[in-house]
Motif scaffolding. Structure first.
Motif, PDB file in Angstrom:
ATOM      1  N   VAL A  79       5.368   4.511   5.047  1.00 40.23           N
ATOM      2  CA  VAL A  79       3.980   4.818   4.658  1.00 40.23           C
ATOM      3  C   VAL A  79       3.119   3.648   5.127  1.00 40.23           C
ATOM      4  CG1 VAL A  79       4.602   6.152   2.579  1.00 40.23           C
ATOM      5  CG2 VAL A  79       4.085   3.720   2.388  1.00 40.23           C
ATOM      6  N   PRO A  80       1.832   3.894   5.397  1.00 40.05           N
ATOM      7  CA  PRO A  80       0.947   2.788   5.756  1.00 40.05           C
ATOM      8  C   PRO A  80       0.585   1.959   4.527  1.00 40.05           C
ATOM      9  CG  PRO A  80      -0.290   4.833   5.647  1.00 40.05           C
ATOM     10  CD  PRO A  80       1.158   5.201   5.410  1.00 40.05           C
ATOM     11  N   VAL A  81       0.331   0.666   4.752  1.00 42.59           N
ATOM     12  CA  VAL A  81      -0.271  -0.170   3.710  1.00 42.59           C
ATOM     13  C   VAL A  81      -1.757  -0.226   4.026  1.00 42.59           C
ATOM     14  CG1 VAL A  81      -0.297  -2.419   2.580  1.00 42.59           C
ATOM     15  CG2 VAL A  81       1.842  -1.545   3.571  1.00 42.59           C
ATOM     16  N   LEU A  82      -2.605   0.219   3.084  1.00 42.98           N
ATOM     17  CA  LEU A  82      -4.046   0.275   3.329  1.00 42.98           C
ATOM     18  C   LEU A  82      -4.704  -1.010   2.817  1.00 42.98           C
ATOM     19  CD1 LEU A  82      -4.647   4.023   2.424  1.00 42.98           C
ATOM     20  CD2 LEU A  82      -4.100   2.983   4.646  1.00 42.98           C
ATOM     21  N   PRO A  83      -5.866  -1.363   3.415  1.00 45.04           N
ATOM     22  CA  PRO A  83      -6.475  -2.670   3.115  1.00 45.04           C
ATOM     23  C   PRO A  83      -6.765  -2.903   1.634  1.00 45.04           C
ATOM     24  CG  PRO A  83      -7.564  -1.625   4.987  1.00 45.04           C
ATOM     25  CD  PRO A  83      -6.578  -0.630   4.449  1.00 45.04           C
ATOM     26  N   LEU A  93       6.355   6.462  -3.658  1.00 47.12           N
ATOM     27  CA  LEU A  93       7.065   7.453  -4.475  1.00 47.12           C
ATOM     28  C   LEU A  93       6.829   8.861  -3.924  1.00 47.12           C
ATOM     29  CD1 LEU A  93       8.900   7.528  -7.021  1.00 47.12           C
ATOM     30  CD2 LEU A  93       6.842   8.188  -8.306  1.00 47.12           C
ATOM     31  N   GLY A  94       5.642   9.062  -3.367  1.00 47.07           N
ATOM     32  CA  GLY A  94       5.308  10.371  -2.800  1.00 47.07           C
ATOM     33  C   GLY A  94       6.202  10.784  -1.645  1.00 47.07           C
ATOM     34  N   ILE A  95       6.796   9.818  -0.956  1.00 50.77           N
ATOM     35  CA  ILE A  95       7.714  10.181   0.129  1.00 50.77           C
ATOM     36  C   ILE A  95       9.188  10.012  -0.272  1.00 50.77           C
ATOM     37  CG2 ILE A  95       6.093   9.840   2.040  1.00 50.77           C
ATOM     38  CD1 ILE A  95       8.572   7.162   1.629  1.00 50.77           C
ATOM     39  N   GLU A  96       9.431   9.373  -1.423  1.00 56.45           N
ATOM     40  CA  GLU A  96      10.821   9.138  -1.832  1.00 56.45           C
ATOM     41  C   GLU A  96      11.570  10.435  -2.104  1.00 56.45           C
ATOM     42  OE1 GLU A  96      11.748   6.293  -4.876  1.00 56.45           O
ATOM     43  OE2 GLU A  96      10.175   4.918  -4.240  1.00 56.45           O
ATOM     44  N   HIS A  97      10.902  11.361  -2.775  1.00 55.58           N
ATOM     45  CA  HIS A  97      11.616  12.547  -3.255  1.00 55.58           C
ATOM     46  C   HIS A  97      12.188  13.360  -2.096  1.00 55.58           C
ATOM     47  CE1 HIS A  97       8.873  12.073  -7.003  1.00 55.58           C
ATOM     48  NE2 HIS A  97       9.873  11.222  -6.999  1.00 55.58           N
ATOM     49  N   THR A 108       8.817  -4.780  -4.865  1.00 52.01           N
ATOM     50  CA  THR A 108       8.723  -4.601  -3.409  1.00 52.01           C
ATOM     51  C   THR A 108       7.287  -4.339  -2.948  1.00 52.01           C
ATOM     52  OG1 THR A 108       9.222  -2.253  -3.641  1.00 52.01           O
ATOM     53  CG2 THR A 108      11.088  -3.740  -3.256  1.00 52.01           C
ATOM     54  N   HIS A 109       6.523  -3.579  -3.741  1.00 52.17           N
ATOM     55  CA  HIS A 109       5.158  -3.227  -3.306  1.00 52.17           C
ATOM     56  C   HIS A 109       4.254  -4.467  -3.336  1.00 52.17           C
ATOM     57  CE1 HIS A 109       7.003   0.592  -3.774  1.00 52.17           C
ATOM     58  NE2 HIS A 109       6.911   0.602  -5.092  1.00 52.17           N
ATOM     59  N   ASP A 140       0.168  -0.790  -7.438  1.00 51.56           N
ATOM     60  CA  ASP A 140       0.249   0.561  -8.021  1.00 51.56           C
ATOM     61  C   ASP A 140      -0.086   1.653  -7.018  1.00 51.56           C
ATOM     62  OD1 ASP A 140       1.083  -0.382 -10.418  1.00 51.56           O
ATOM     63  OD2 ASP A 140      -0.853  -0.172 -11.445  1.00 51.56           O
ATOM     64  N   THR A 141      -1.162   1.475  -6.259  1.00 48.48           N
ATOM     65  CA  THR A 141      -1.537   2.540  -5.314  1.00 48.48           C
ATOM     66  C   THR A 141      -0.494   2.642  -4.201  1.00 48.48           C
ATOM     67  OG1 THR A 141      -2.948   1.050  -3.990  1.00 48.48           O
ATOM     68  CG2 THR A 141      -4.018   2.295  -5.770  1.00 48.48           C
ATOM     69  N   LEU A 142       0.005   1.498  -3.769  1.00 51.26           N
ATOM     70  CA  LEU A 142       1.037   1.529  -2.724  1.00 51.26           C
ATOM     71  C   LEU A 142       2.325   2.144  -3.282  1.00 51.26           C
ATOM     72  CD1 LEU A 142       1.968   0.836   0.106  1.00 51.26           C
ATOM     73  CD2 LEU A 142       2.420  -1.508  -0.666  1.00 51.26           C
TER      74      LEU A 142
END
Ligand code: GRF
Length: 192
Positions: free
Chosen positions: A157-161, A173-177, A123-124, A166-168
């Motif tokens: 979450v935002p997608v950054l340029p 994952l940081g908001i999944e929990h 997905t990412h 992996d970073t996305l």
């Protein structure tokens, strides 16, 4: 209100399962994680569950010829555990109605995208490839349609340029929990 008894299905790391276990340490949380099942014998998440005194079970899909026979065995196992709600958390299986139908309205999954966008895998990578500006995660009820059941909760979450998959993925994952903890809270309270 009676706390709902939850079984978590995993295939790997189990960080969402861990978040649910940690939230359920609070006696006012309306669910308790009483059982963890993995289809992969050496899934890292199993060790954490065992360290918390939670019963675990491995049911290897390699021992079954058809999806339906695996799903029937998994359903029979869970039916024997006095479970109210199943939470899929990184459970990497396509599930058939044999397993899904008996748990309709009582089976949740977390998916790393803002459904209905990006059903399925990678997905990412796909969000970046399509130039999405916003990505995120969804907790939904499981139906026989892959990643297609009614949505319970979502977080963006935002997608950054300069994002890579992996970073996305780490940002998601940081908001999944917290999202899964909130969604299970809502569903557990809403069930009789
Ligand atoms: C998560 O990204 C979840 O959304 C997806 O699989 C991953 C599982 O991670 N379904 P973990 O095993 O909970 O750490």
């Amino acid at each position: 209100m009676r706390r709902k008894r939850v079984a978590v299905l995993i295939s790997g790391r189990g960080s969402n399962m861990r978040a649910l276990v940690e939230a359920a340490r609070n006696p006012s949380y309306p669910a308790e994680i009483v059982h963890v099942v993995s289809n992969i014998a050496d899934a890292p998440g199993l060790a954490f569950a065992q360290s918390q005194g939670i019963s675990t079970h491995v049911l290897s899909n390699k021992n079954f010829v058809t999806r339906e026979s695996f799903d029937a065995a998994l359903n029979a196992h869970i039916q024997g555990q006095n479970i109210d709600i199943i939470c899929c958390a990184g459970f990497m299986r396509i599930m058939t109605p044999v397993l899904v139908a008996p748990w309709e309205g009582r089976m949740l999954n977390i998916h790393p995208s803002l459904l209905p966008a990006f059903k399925g895998l990678h997905t990412h990578e796909r969000a970046i490839a399509e130039g999405a500006k916003t990505h995120g995660a969804t907790v939904h009820f499981v139906t026989a349609e892959l990643d297609g059941g009614p949505i319970v909760a979502q977080a963006p979450v935002p997608v950054l340029p300069d994002d890579t998959p992996d970073t996305l993925g780490e940002r998601v994952l940081g908001i999944e929990h917290a999202l899964y903890v909130r969604a299970l809270d809502m569903v557990a309270r809403s069930l009789p």
